[in-house]
Design a protein around this motif. Structure first.
Motif, PDB file in Angstrom:
ATOM      1  N   ALA A  83       0.754  -1.275  -0.070  1.00  0.00           N
ATOM      2  CA  ALA A  83      -0.123   0.022  -0.041  1.00  0.00           C
ATOM      3  C   ALA A  83       0.770   1.273  -0.022  1.00  0.00           C
ATOM      4  O   ALA A  83       0.302   2.332  -0.452  1.00  0.00           O
ATOM      5  CB  ALA A  83      -1.024  -0.087   1.388  1.00  0.00           C
ATOM      6  N   ARG A  84       2.042   1.058   0.428  1.00  0.00           N
ATOM      7  CA  ARG A  84       2.988   2.523   0.733  1.00  0.00           C
ATOM      8  C   ARG A  84       3.897   2.425  -0.327  1.00  0.00           C
ATOM      9  O   ARG A  84       4.649   3.513  -0.511  1.00  0.00           O
ATOM     10  CB  ARG A  84       3.629   2.247   2.049  1.00  0.00           C
ATOM     11  N   ALA A  85       4.217   1.433  -1.042  1.00  0.00           N
ATOM     12  CA  ALA A  85       5.349   1.416  -2.086  1.00  0.00           C
ATOM     13  C   ALA A  85       4.912   2.304  -3.222  1.00  0.00           C
ATOM     14  O   ALA A  85       4.040   2.141  -3.722  1.00  0.00           O
ATOM     15  CB  ALA A  85       5.701  -0.232  -2.265  1.00  0.00           C
ATOM     16  N   PHE A  86       5.968   2.912  -3.830  1.00  0.00           N
ATOM     17  CA  PHE A  86       5.816   3.638  -5.065  1.00  0.00           C
ATOM     18  C   PHE A  86       7.151   3.732  -5.812  1.00  0.00           C
ATOM     19  O   PHE A  86       6.981   4.502  -6.861  1.00  0.00           O
ATOM     20  CB  PHE A  86       5.081   5.132  -4.632  1.00  0.00           C
ATOM     21  N   ALA A  87       8.056   3.226  -5.500  1.00  0.00           N
ATOM     22  CA  ALA A  87       9.436   3.164  -6.414  1.00  0.00           C
ATOM     23  C   ALA A  87      10.280   2.053  -5.765  1.00  0.00           C
ATOM     24  O   ALA A  87      10.093   1.339  -4.721  1.00  0.00           O
ATOM     25  CB  ALA A  87       9.868   4.478  -6.265  1.00  0.00           C
ATOM     26  N   GLN A  88      11.094   1.713  -6.500  1.00  0.00           N
ATOM     27  CA  GLN A  88      12.450   0.863  -6.104  1.00  0.00           C
ATOM     28  C   GLN A  88      13.857   1.318  -6.656  1.00  0.00           C
ATOM     29  O   GLN A  88      14.089   1.341  -7.913  1.00  0.00           O
ATOM     30  CB  GLN A  88      12.359  -0.570  -6.931  1.00  0.00           C
ATOM     31  N   LYS A  89      14.685   1.774  -5.803  1.00  0.00           N
ATOM     32  CA  LYS A  89      15.889   1.919  -6.078  1.00  0.00           C
ATOM     33  C   LYS A  89      16.670   1.039  -6.767  1.00  0.00           C
ATOM     34  O   LYS A  89      16.471  -0.059  -6.327  1.00  0.00           O
ATOM     35  CB  LYS A  89      16.724   2.546  -4.848  1.00  0.00           C
ATOM     36  N   LEU A 102       6.052   5.231   1.131  1.00  0.00           N
ATOM     37  CA  LEU A 102       5.446   6.334   1.828  1.00  0.00           C
ATOM     38  C   LEU A 102       5.543   6.404   3.342  1.00  0.00           C
ATOM     39  O   LEU A 102       5.804   5.103   3.939  1.00  0.00           O
ATOM     40  CB  LEU A 102       3.944   6.542   1.455  1.00  0.00           C
ATOM     41  N   PRO A 103       5.534   7.367   3.970  1.00  0.00           N
ATOM     42  CA  PRO A 103       5.819   7.551   5.546  1.00  0.00           C
ATOM     43  C   PRO A 103       4.580   6.365   6.154  1.00  0.00           C
ATOM     44  O   PRO A 103       3.575   6.051   5.546  1.00  0.00           O
ATOM     45  CB  PRO A 103       5.377   9.119   5.960  1.00  0.00           C
ATOM     46  N   ALA A 104       4.802   5.855   7.342  1.00  0.00           N
ATOM     47  CA  ALA A 104       3.892   4.984   8.085  1.00  0.00           C
ATOM     48  C   ALA A 104       2.711   5.769   8.027  1.00  0.00           C
ATOM     49  O   ALA A 104       2.679   6.760   8.633  1.00  0.00           O
ATOM     50  CB  ALA A 104       4.722   4.701   9.298  1.00  0.00           C
ATOM     51  N   GLY A 105       1.625   5.001   7.917  1.00  0.00           N
ATOM     52  CA  GLY A 105       0.095   5.470   8.292  1.00  0.00           C
ATOM     53  C   GLY A 105      -0.510   6.329   7.023  1.00  0.00           C
ATOM     54  O   GLY A 105      -1.596   6.534   6.922  1.00  0.00           O
ATOM     55  N   GLN A 106       0.407   6.301   5.997  1.00  0.00           N
ATOM     56  CA  GLN A 106       0.122   6.969   4.725  1.00  0.00           C
ATOM     57  C   GLN A 106      -0.047   5.642   3.731  1.00  0.00           C
ATOM     58  O   GLN A 106       0.378   4.672   4.147  1.00  0.00           O
ATOM     59  CB  GLN A 106       1.001   8.008   4.154  1.00  0.00           C
ATOM     60  N   SER A 107      -0.739   6.089   2.782  1.00  0.00           N
ATOM     61  CA  SER A 107      -0.736   5.036   1.344  1.00  0.00           C
ATOM     62  C   SER A 107      -1.293   5.595   0.536  1.00  0.00           C
ATOM     63  O   SER A 107      -1.320   6.766  -0.013  1.00  0.00           O
ATOM     64  CB  SER A 107      -1.924   3.885   1.817  1.00  0.00           C
ATOM     65  N   VAL A 108      -0.690   4.901  -1.087  1.00  0.00           N
ATOM     66  CA  VAL A 108      -0.967   5.530  -2.298  1.00  0.00           C
ATOM     67  C   VAL A 108      -2.544   5.844  -2.453  1.00  0.00           C
ATOM     68  O   VAL A 108      -2.898   6.715  -2.731  1.00  0.00           O
ATOM     69  CB  VAL A 108      -0.306   4.499  -3.359  1.00  0.00           C
ATOM     70  N   ALA A 109      -3.325   4.961  -1.824  1.00  0.00           N
ATOM     71  CA  ALA A 109      -4.700   5.055  -1.901  1.00  0.00           C
ATOM     72  C   ALA A 109      -5.363   6.485  -1.258  1.00  0.00           C
ATOM     73  O   ALA A 109      -6.254   7.238  -1.614  1.00  0.00           O
ATOM     74  CB  ALA A 109      -5.500   3.831  -1.398  1.00  0.00           C
ATOM     75  N   LYS A 110      -4.945   6.314   0.080  1.00  0.00           N
ATOM     76  CA  LYS A 110      -5.181   7.617   0.864  1.00  0.00           C
ATOM     77  C   LYS A 110      -4.731   8.824   0.254  1.00  0.00           C
ATOM     78  O   LYS A 110      -5.364   9.821   0.416  1.00  0.00           O
ATOM     79  CB  LYS A 110      -4.618   7.478   2.170  1.00  0.00           C
ATOM     80  N   LEU A 111      -3.587   8.922  -0.338  1.00  0.00           N
ATOM     81  CA  LEU A 111      -3.074  10.334  -1.106  1.00  0.00           C
ATOM     82  C   LEU A 111      -3.873  10.506  -2.320  1.00  0.00           C
ATOM     83  O   LEU A 111      -4.161  11.625  -2.387  1.00  0.00           O
ATOM     84  CB  LEU A 111      -1.575   9.930  -1.270  1.00  0.00           C
ATOM     85  N   THR A 112      -3.992   9.565  -2.851  1.00  0.00           N
ATOM     86  CA  THR A 112      -5.043   9.737  -4.129  1.00  0.00           C
ATOM     87  C   THR A 112      -6.528   9.991  -3.882  1.00  0.00           C
ATOM     88  O   THR A 112      -7.085  11.027  -4.340  1.00  0.00           O
ATOM     89  CB  THR A 112      -5.202   8.589  -4.923  1.00  0.00           C
ATOM     90  N   GLU A 113      -6.967   9.613  -2.676  1.00  0.00           N
ATOM     91  CA  GLU A 113      -8.340  10.007  -2.239  1.00  0.00           C
ATOM     92  C   GLU A 113      -8.199  11.533  -1.888  1.00  0.00           C
ATOM     93  O   GLU A 113      -9.029  12.324  -2.179  1.00  0.00           O
ATOM     94  CB  GLU A 113      -8.664   9.230  -1.150  1.00  0.00           C
ATOM     95  N   ALA A 114      -7.308  11.991  -1.296  1.00  0.00           N
ATOM     96  CA  ALA A 114      -7.172  13.322  -0.832  1.00  0.00           C
ATOM     97  C   ALA A 114      -7.028  14.333  -2.032  1.00  0.00           C
ATOM     98  O   ALA A 114      -7.531  15.309  -1.810  1.00  0.00           O
ATOM     99  CB  ALA A 114      -5.878  13.526   0.317  1.00  0.00           C
ATOM    100  N   THR A 115      -6.514  13.822  -2.898  1.00  0.00           N
ATOM    101  CA  THR A 115      -6.471  14.704  -4.244  1.00  0.00           C
ATOM    102  C   THR A 115      -7.738  14.681  -4.950  1.00  0.00           C
ATOM    103  O   THR A 115      -8.184  15.865  -5.222  1.00  0.00           O
ATOM    104  CB  THR A 115      -5.460  14.018  -5.215  1.00  0.00           C
ATOM    105  N   ILE A 116      -8.509  13.661  -4.936  1.00  0.00           N
ATOM    106  CA  ILE A 116      -9.766  13.481  -5.471  1.00  0.00           C
ATOM    107  C   ILE A 116     -10.731  14.424  -4.815  1.00  0.00           C
ATOM    108  O   ILE A 116     -11.407  15.439  -5.180  1.00  0.00           O
ATOM    109  CB  ILE A 116     -10.224  12.279  -5.595  1.00  0.00           C
ATOM    110  N   LEU A 117     -11.027  14.276  -3.300  1.00  0.00           N
ATOM    111  CA  LEU A 117     -11.520  15.242  -2.502  1.00  0.00           C
ATOM    112  C   LEU A 117     -11.297  16.682  -2.706  1.00  0.00           C
ATOM    113  O   LEU A 117     -12.226  17.498  -2.584  1.00  0.00           O
ATOM    114  CB  LEU A 117     -11.303  14.852  -1.046  1.00  0.00           C
ATOM    115  N   LYS A 118      -9.927  17.041  -2.851  1.00  0.00           N
ATOM    116  CA  LYS A 118      -9.593  18.471  -3.007  1.00  0.00           C
ATOM    117  C   LYS A 118     -10.122  18.951  -4.391  1.00  0.00           C
ATOM    118  O   LYS A 118     -10.718  20.283  -4.263  1.00  0.00           O
ATOM    119  CB  LYS A 118      -8.169  18.505  -3.011  1.00  0.00           C
ATOM    120  N   VAL A 119     -10.046  18.130  -5.300  1.00  0.00           N
ATOM    121  CA  VAL A 119     -10.697  18.692  -6.637  1.00  0.00           C
ATOM    122  C   VAL A 119     -12.044  18.936  -6.551  1.00  0.00           C
ATOM    123  O   VAL A 119     -12.770  19.779  -7.026  1.00  0.00           O
ATOM    124  CB  VAL A 119     -10.419  17.591  -7.887  1.00  0.00           C
TER     125      VAL A 119
END
Length: 221
Positions: A83-89, A102-119
């Protein structure tokens, strides 16, 4: 004596006149007066709610392509890591060096949800959450994330940090009825990507997604 009576009568008249002037009297209502117009209660903006944001990304283990989302077997088996992974070095030969989360407690889904809500909020919609009075009547919004991934492309002097996304958003709202798909790519160059550079890559993706959505989502009626 008649003069005294006249003076006395004058004093009484003045006293009564003063009483009429200084006392507060309620005037009877004028039946012919124009009634005040009714003041309408301002209508609230339409309410929306996020029903779900599905992280449908697929990860391939041991891939040689940096552009392909990849995790180790152990990481792929851990939902919290996925849920938190977004890259691989990777090193200069393309070998994996470790996942970027992403930081603990955050996730790709939560981040995207926040963007949609803001729009939606910027478009004039009223976002409600579970427990709010209008939650049951709010227009449900769903989203699916098929891709959100960042990687590096090595150059002669600099490294280019690229990131791309593929997100579908659906709702019975102007611009979202057909479930439009939002696809984009961002890039930035640097000498060597640091933790803040990786985080900035994700922020650029969310900014780009918001820009695309704003061009499609209509203003709230």
């Amino acid at each position: 004596m008649p003069r005294i009576r006249s003076i006395f009568s004058l004093v009484i008249a003045v006293t009564l006149l003063a009483g009429c002037t200084l006392s507060r009297n309620a005037m009877p209502p004028d039946s012919g007066a124009t009634p005040l117009p009714d003041v309408a209660t301002p209508a609230l903006p339409p309410a929306v709610r996020i029903d779900r944001v599905d992280d449908a990304r697929r990860f391939e283990p041991r891939t040689k392509l940096a552009t392909t989302p990849s995790l180790t077997d152990d990481e792929a088996a851990n939902p919290a890591v996925r849920a938190r992974a977004f890259a691989q070095k990777r090193d200069s030969n393309g070998r994996p060096l470790g996942s970027v989360l992403l930081p603990a407690g955050q996730s790709v889904a939560k981040l995207t949800e926040a963007t949609i809500l803001k729009v939606l909020q910027d478009a004039g919609y009223r976002v409600v959450k579970a427990g709010d009075a209008d939650y049951a009547r709010a227009v449900p919004v769903t989203a699916r994330i098929d891709r959100l991934w960042a990687w590096t492309e090595s150059g002669f002097w600099q490294v280019e940090l690229q990131a791309s996304y593929d997100v579908t958003v659906s709702a019975a709202l102007p611009g979202l009825q057909q479930g439009p798909r939002f696809v984009g790519n961002t890039r930035a160059t640097m000498q060597f990507p640091t933790a803040s550079d990786w985080n900035a890559a994700v922020t650029r993706l969310q900014t780009d997604l918001a820009t695309q959505m704003r061009a499609v989502v209509g203003k709230a009626p």
